[in-house]
Design a protein around this motif. Sequence first.
Motif, short mmCIF file in Angstrom:
data_model
loop_
_atom_site.label_atom_id
_atom_site.label_comp_id
_atom_site.label_asym_id
_atom_site.label_seq_id
_atom_site.Cartn_x
_atom_site.Cartn_y
_atom_site.Cartn_z
N MET A 52 17.36 -8.65 34.58
CA MET A 52 17.01 -9.95 35.16
C MET A 52 15.82 -9.85 36.10
N ALA A 53 15.39 -8.65 36.43
CA ALA A 53 14.20 -8.48 37.27
C ALA A 53 12.91 -8.41 36.44
N GLN A 54 13.04 -8.17 35.15
CA GLN A 54 11.83 -7.96 34.34
C GLN A 54 10.86 -9.15 34.36
N PRO A 55 11.33 -10.40 34.32
CA PRO A 55 10.36 -11.50 34.43
C PRO A 55 9.57 -11.47 35.74
N MET A 56 10.19 -10.98 36.81
CA MET A 56 9.48 -10.83 38.08
C MET A 56 8.36 -9.80 37.95
N TYR A 57 8.63 -8.68 37.26
CA TYR A 57 7.58 -7.69 37.04
C TYR A 57 6.43 -8.31 36.25
N ALA A 58 6.79 -9.10 35.24
CA ALA A 58 5.75 -9.74 34.43
C ALA A 58 4.90 -10.69 35.26
N ARG A 59 5.54 -11.41 36.17
CA ARG A 59 4.80 -12.33 37.06
C ARG A 59 3.86 -11.55 37.98
N LEU A 60 4.31 -10.42 38.50
CA LEU A 60 3.45 -9.60 39.35
C LEU A 60 2.23 -9.11 38.58
N LYS A 61 2.44 -8.70 37.33
CA LYS A 61 1.32 -8.24 36.51
C LYS A 61 0.37 -9.38 36.18
N GLN A 62 0.92 -10.58 36.05
CA GLN A 62 0.08 -11.74 35.80
C GLN A 62 -0.80 -12.02 37.02
N ARG A 63 -0.23 -11.90 38.20
CA ARG A 63 -0.99 -12.15 39.43
C ARG A 63 -1.94 -11.00 39.77
N LEU B 163 16.12 1.59 30.83
CA LEU B 163 15.70 0.19 30.85
C LEU B 163 14.25 0.08 31.30
N HIS B 164 13.93 0.73 32.42
CA HIS B 164 12.57 0.62 32.94
C HIS B 164 11.55 1.28 32.02
N ALA B 165 11.98 2.30 31.27
CA ALA B 165 11.07 2.94 30.32
C ALA B 165 10.68 1.99 29.20
N ARG B 166 11.47 0.95 28.98
CA ARG B 166 11.21 -0.02 27.92
C ARG B 166 10.62 -1.32 28.47
N MET B 167 10.14 -1.28 29.71
CA MET B 167 9.46 -2.42 30.32
C MET B 167 8.00 -2.04 30.52
N SER B 168 7.12 -2.72 29.82
CA SER B 168 5.71 -2.31 29.79
C SER B 168 5.03 -2.43 31.15
N GLU B 169 5.58 -3.22 32.06
CA GLU B 169 4.93 -3.45 33.35
C GLU B 169 5.14 -2.29 34.33
N ILE B 170 6.15 -1.44 34.09
CA ILE B 170 6.55 -0.43 35.05
C ILE B 170 5.76 0.86 34.84
#
Length: 320
Positions: A1-12, A29-36
């Motif tokens: 549920m935090a991943q959309p927040m990471y995406a928003r940070l990368k957008q900004r 989980l974090h290994a499969r999140m492109s923003e991390i």
Amino acid sequence: MAQPMYARLKQRYPSAQIDVLAPAWTRPLHARMSEISEAIDAPFGHGELKLRERWKLARQLKARGYDQVIVLPNSIKSALLPAFAGIAVRTGWVGEMRYGLLNDIRTLDPIKLPQMVQRFYSLADEKDAPRISVIPHPVLTISEDSRAAALAKLGLSTDKPMIAICPGAEYGPAKRWPAKHAAALASQLIADGAQVWLFGSGKDNEICAEIAALTPQVINLAGKTSLAEAIDLLSLSHVAVCNDSGLMHVVAALGRPLVAVFGSSSPSFTPPLTLKAKIVTLDLECSPCFERVCPLGHMDCLNKLTPDYVMKALKEITKE
């Protein structure tokens, strides 16, 4: 549920490096999140203070020179380490009266932000920024090679449509659909030509063993996969049936169709974050109670939620 927040940070901040301090089990989980960029293991169990360990880790974080930290848990303990590290901007909700530890402190309006994902997401913006009404859904990325390796390791085949059942829920039995219902559903699905795989950690061995005893044709993977392997294998599911659990959110982030079974908890607070989901709940007068164990002793919210409800939802979601 935090991943959309990471995406928003990368957008900004497109060039930002985003590191995550989290329990070691979340690494897959974090290994499969492109923003991390990097996952840092937090060596603290739930409720543990461990001041010396927090201070030692804080010195290491200070040396990294972070500009901002966003603290997602609402406890005082979670705000100690960022303060010890002297990170300039320390963002989070008021929580347990964390004035002084956080300096970019927000006051939560639970009416405006009823869902946990909304509460996380809003922390990626400035304090007075207008609330974004449409939040992107979480996304996990899968490696074809690691998925193939998991299939080979466990001797699994995809020659028949695979339906995943995730019968566990670490929170407690009031979130777990009864084993007899899951077994009856699995029997019907297998009779219809599908294969059924049971997913869960070692903590779910008991309920998965109950299901397998009633329906021996299922493939019981509980405790036999790492979290990384479970994520990769769930990406192969034709559709999944999940309680309100971590694996429900994983399936949603993988973009696979799912049926989410809710008992003591509320789909208004932690729904599956996808358009490919059907929620099944009886909406009894006594629910949601948010208790780990049914306070009335009958658990009607799940016992009376018979397999035909879930089968109906499965047929609907697979037609869409």
